[in-house]
Design a protein around this motif. Structure first.
Motif, PDB file in Angstrom:
ATOM      1  N   TYR A 204      27.169  47.506  -1.297  1.00  0.00           N
ATOM      2  CA  TYR A 204      28.285  46.670  -0.536  1.00  0.00           C
ATOM      3  C   TYR A 204      29.077  45.902  -1.670  1.00  0.00           C
ATOM      4  O   TYR A 204      28.665  45.486  -2.705  1.00  0.00           O
ATOM      5  CB  TYR A 204      27.861  45.632   0.258  1.00  0.00           C
ATOM      6  CG  TYR A 204      27.375  46.482   1.647  1.00  0.00           C
ATOM      7  CD1 TYR A 204      28.039  46.658   2.992  1.00  0.00           C
ATOM      8  CD2 TYR A 204      26.053  46.789   1.678  1.00  0.00           C
ATOM      9  CE1 TYR A 204      27.703  47.248   4.052  1.00  0.00           C
ATOM     10  CE2 TYR A 204      25.540  47.306   2.755  1.00  0.00           C
ATOM     11  CZ  TYR A 204      26.560  47.440   4.048  1.00  0.00           C
ATOM     12  OH  TYR A 204      26.007  47.992   5.252  1.00  0.00           O
ATOM     13  N   SER A 205      30.378  45.527  -1.166  1.00  0.00           N
ATOM     14  CA  SER A 205      31.114  44.767  -2.282  1.00  0.00           C
ATOM     15  C   SER A 205      30.942  43.120  -1.444  1.00  0.00           C
ATOM     16  O   SER A 205      30.400  43.090  -0.412  1.00  0.00           O
ATOM     17  CB  SER A 205      32.447  44.867  -2.001  1.00  0.00           C
ATOM     18  OG  SER A 205      32.869  46.193  -2.356  1.00  0.00           O
ATOM     19  N   PHE A 206      31.092  42.171  -2.693  1.00  0.00           N
ATOM     20  CA  PHE A 206      30.693  40.907  -2.061  1.00  0.00           C
ATOM     21  C   PHE A 206      31.991  39.891  -2.109  1.00  0.00           C
ATOM     22  O   PHE A 206      32.680  40.202  -3.150  1.00  0.00           O
ATOM     23  CB  PHE A 206      29.494  40.249  -2.744  1.00  0.00           C
ATOM     24  CG  PHE A 206      28.033  40.821  -2.599  1.00  0.00           C
ATOM     25  CD1 PHE A 206      27.404  40.632  -1.622  1.00  0.00           C
ATOM     26  CD2 PHE A 206      27.738  41.980  -3.412  1.00  0.00           C
ATOM     27  CE1 PHE A 206      26.014  41.474  -1.298  1.00  0.00           C
ATOM     28  CE2 PHE A 206      26.689  42.965  -3.246  1.00  0.00           C
ATOM     29  CZ  PHE A 206      25.782  42.558  -2.274  1.00  0.00           C
ATOM     30  N   ASN A 207      31.836  38.840  -1.447  1.00  0.00           N
ATOM     31  CA  ASN A 207      33.100  37.830  -1.425  1.00  0.00           C
ATOM     32  C   ASN A 207      32.697  36.909  -2.376  1.00  0.00           C
ATOM     33  O   ASN A 207      31.301  36.970  -2.911  1.00  0.00           O
ATOM     34  CB  ASN A 207      33.489  37.175  -0.309  1.00  0.00           C
ATOM     35  CG  ASN A 207      32.346  36.655   0.382  1.00  0.00           C
ATOM     36  OD1 ASN A 207      31.446  36.085  -0.158  1.00  0.00           O
ATOM     37  ND2 ASN A 207      32.613  36.166   1.726  1.00  0.00           N
ATOM     38  N   ILE A 211      28.664  37.049   0.002  1.00  0.00           N
ATOM     39  CA  ILE A 211      28.183  37.459   1.314  1.00  0.00           C
ATOM     40  C   ILE A 211      28.940  38.897   1.437  1.00  0.00           C
ATOM     41  O   ILE A 211      30.032  39.227   0.850  1.00  0.00           O
ATOM     42  CB  ILE A 211      29.226  36.736   2.458  1.00  0.00           C
ATOM     43  CG1 ILE A 211      28.843  35.279   2.515  1.00  0.00           C
ATOM     44  CG2 ILE A 211      28.909  37.464   3.810  1.00  0.00           C
ATOM     45  CD1 ILE A 211      27.435  35.140   2.636  1.00  0.00           C
ATOM     46  N   PRO A 212      27.981  39.880   1.744  1.00  0.00           N
ATOM     47  CA  PRO A 212      28.447  41.320   1.754  1.00  0.00           C
ATOM     48  C   PRO A 212      29.613  41.498   2.584  1.00  0.00           C
ATOM     49  O   PRO A 212      29.847  41.072   3.709  1.00  0.00           O
ATOM     50  CB  PRO A 212      27.276  42.120   2.203  1.00  0.00           C
ATOM     51  CG  PRO A 212      26.621  41.091   2.877  1.00  0.00           C
ATOM     52  CD  PRO A 212      26.655  39.750   2.321  1.00  0.00           C
ATOM     53  N   THR A 213      30.914  42.338   2.149  1.00  0.00           N
ATOM     54  CA  THR A 213      31.943  42.489   2.961  1.00  0.00           C
ATOM     55  C   THR A 213      32.102  44.028   3.420  1.00  0.00           C
ATOM     56  O   THR A 213      31.747  44.460   4.569  1.00  0.00           O
ATOM     57  CB  THR A 213      33.235  42.074   2.115  1.00  0.00           C
ATOM     58  OG1 THR A 213      33.245  42.745   0.743  1.00  0.00           O
ATOM     59  CG2 THR A 213      33.333  40.834   1.973  1.00  0.00           C
ATOM     60  N   THR A 214      32.568  44.980   2.498  1.00  0.00           N
ATOM     61  CA  THR A 214      32.662  46.316   2.912  1.00  0.00           C
ATOM     62  C   THR A 214      31.648  47.031   2.054  1.00  0.00           C
ATOM     63  O   THR A 214      31.209  46.862   1.097  1.00  0.00           O
ATOM     64  CB  THR A 214      33.948  46.694   2.569  1.00  0.00           C
ATOM     65  OG1 THR A 214      34.328  46.354   1.115  1.00  0.00           O
ATOM     66  CG2 THR A 214      35.178  46.010   3.498  1.00  0.00           C
ATOM     67  N   ASP A 244      21.293  39.726   5.714  1.00  0.00           N
ATOM     68  CA  ASP A 244      22.696  39.677   6.153  1.00  0.00           C
ATOM     69  C   ASP A 244      23.008  40.806   7.122  1.00  0.00           C
ATOM     70  O   ASP A 244      23.869  40.767   7.940  1.00  0.00           O
ATOM     71  CB  ASP A 244      23.774  40.047   4.838  1.00  0.00           C
ATOM     72  CG  ASP A 244      23.639  38.645   3.882  1.00  0.00           C
ATOM     73  OD1 ASP A 244      24.176  37.787   4.519  1.00  0.00           O
ATOM     74  OD2 ASP A 244      23.089  38.559   2.676  1.00  0.00           O
ATOM     75  N   LYS A 245      22.009  41.744   7.107  1.00  0.00           N
ATOM     76  CA  LYS A 245      22.277  43.072   7.888  1.00  0.00           C
ATOM     77  C   LYS A 245      21.175  43.313   8.682  1.00  0.00           C
ATOM     78  O   LYS A 245      20.655  44.375   8.876  1.00  0.00           O
ATOM     79  CB  LYS A 245      22.746  44.451   6.855  1.00  0.00           C
ATOM     80  CG  LYS A 245      24.114  43.984   6.241  1.00  0.00           C
ATOM     81  CD  LYS A 245      25.128  44.094   7.047  1.00  0.00           C
ATOM     82  CE  LYS A 245      26.304  44.229   5.984  1.00  0.00           C
ATOM     83  NZ  LYS A 245      27.736  44.410   6.957  1.00  0.00           N
TER      84      LYS A 245
END
Length: 374
Positions: A204-207, A211-214, A244-245
């Motif tokens: 995942y990408s993170f902000n 926080i994981p985003t896409t 998170d998931k």
């Protein structure tokens, strides 16, 4: 890539002392093993005004901490992302494990040694404020211990421990993996594979807040489906880090539960005949404990700790849920905190009074609702 932190480790902490107690106490030549391995584990100090006396003949309380520490970069500081109070009643036949949510709103006392003036913050910041300005692990642990003591009505600790992520990976490898029972579909934000190249990486990408985003292009995350299976070290440690998931969206509370399951699974494997009767596995396991755990023994000889705790088995660990295992959030000044509910405050009081069994009998909903092995 984000810095890897031992967020999974809330329950791994108590394992170091218990595993050492069980394994050394169960083997011939235990005193020789103790002399050889004990120096790798124990450290002085670390409790400040929150230290109890040096007698562990009665009830015992331990503060157990997992930290996010940037290796080789002390200037980055460190926060306590994993905090647990382990209570052993005067009967010395049980261990009650109570996690303190890392976002709990608390008053952190001043620390003149690191120039911290005191204030209200999330509890995981206490370690950082003690760690700064050269305080390091020892002072970070001291300020956190004093903060938890204040939160729990003056609770005093007979010892404390700090965990290291890589050490526990080696430990699970030494055990040959552990048997885990997944209770909700869990998607890893840390481990995945590129479907075109097969290369491992973060899926995942993170902000900016971590926080994981896409999902990244061509990446497939590792997914843990409900059911029981034998997990390798990388699988078990990856699984219990996730928050998170989670399918039930229970975040940190789900992660706490999974970590509780993991410690029971690890202790069960460590005390199995297949491990204790294998000298090579025992040596690897004990060496790994020394790398994984820094135990602040409050000047109480490790031999006394082992004699006191050696009778505790995985079946005698009771895991307890703060806030009933559910979020109890409140926004103050634009910041979201976890607030301990009245029942959790009552539990902390019961710990200090050594009446946890009585309190839990009146509040059975606090007991962890999932086994660690099958």
């Amino acid at each position: 890539m984000r810095g890897r932190s031992p967020l999974w480790a809330r329950l791994c902490l108590v394992a170091g002392v218990l595993l050492l107690a069980v394994s050394v106490g169960s083997l011939a030549g235990g005193s020789i093993l103790l002399a050889h391995y004990g120096g790798q584990v124990t450290h002085p100090g670390g409790l400040g005004s929150a230290a109890a006396g040096h007698d562990i003949g009665g009830p015992i309380d331990l503060l157990l901490v997992g930290i996010d520490e940037r290796a080789g970069n002390a200037a980055m500081g460190a926060r306590a992302d994993s905090i647990i109070v382990a209570h052993v009643p005067a009967s010395h036949d049980m261990v009650y494990l109570t996690s303190i949510p890392r976002d709990t709103r608390v008053v952190i006392p001043a620390d003149a040694r690191t120039r911290y003036r005191g204030g209200t913050d999330k509890i995981n910041a206490a370690f950082e404020f003690g760690y700064q300005h050269g305080g390091g692990r020892d002072e970070g642990l001291t300020l956190l211990a004093e903060t938890v003591s204040g939160l729990a009505g003056g609770l005093k600790f007979s010892g404390a421990a700090i965990v290291n992520f890589d050490g526990f990976k080696d430990l699970v490898d030494a055990l040959g993996g552990v048997r885990m029972c997944v209770d909700e579909r869990t998607t890893s934000i840390h481990t995945g594979w590129n479907t075109r190249t097969g290369q491992e990486g973060e899926p995942y990408s993170f902000n900016a807040d971590g926080i994981p985003t896409t999902l990244k292009p061509n990446m497939r995350p590792q997914v843990y489906e409900p059911g029981c299976s034998d997990m390798a070290s990388w699988q078990a440690l990856d699984y219990v880090r996730q928050r998170d998931k989670l399918a039930d969206n229970d975040g940190d509370y789900g992660r706490q539960r999974h970590q509780q399951q993991f410690i029971k699974a690890m202790l069960t494997k460590a005390t199995s005949a297949g491990v204790l009767t294998n000298p090579q596995k025992v040596d690897h396991m004990l060496n790994s404990i020394g790398k994984a755990v820094s135990f602040y023994n409050n000047d109480i000889p490790l031999a006394d700790w082992i004699l006191t705790l050696h009778g505790i088995t995985p079946e005698r660990l009771v895991t307890l849920k703060t806030n009933g295992g559910h979020f109890n959030s409140e926004v103050v000044g634009g910041q979201s905190y976890e607030i301990l509910d009245a029942t959790t405050k009552g539990l902390l009081a019961a710990i200090g009074q050594d009446r946890v069994a009585e309190f839990v009998a009146a509040h059975p909903e606090l007991v962890g609702d999932a086994p660690g092995t099958a």
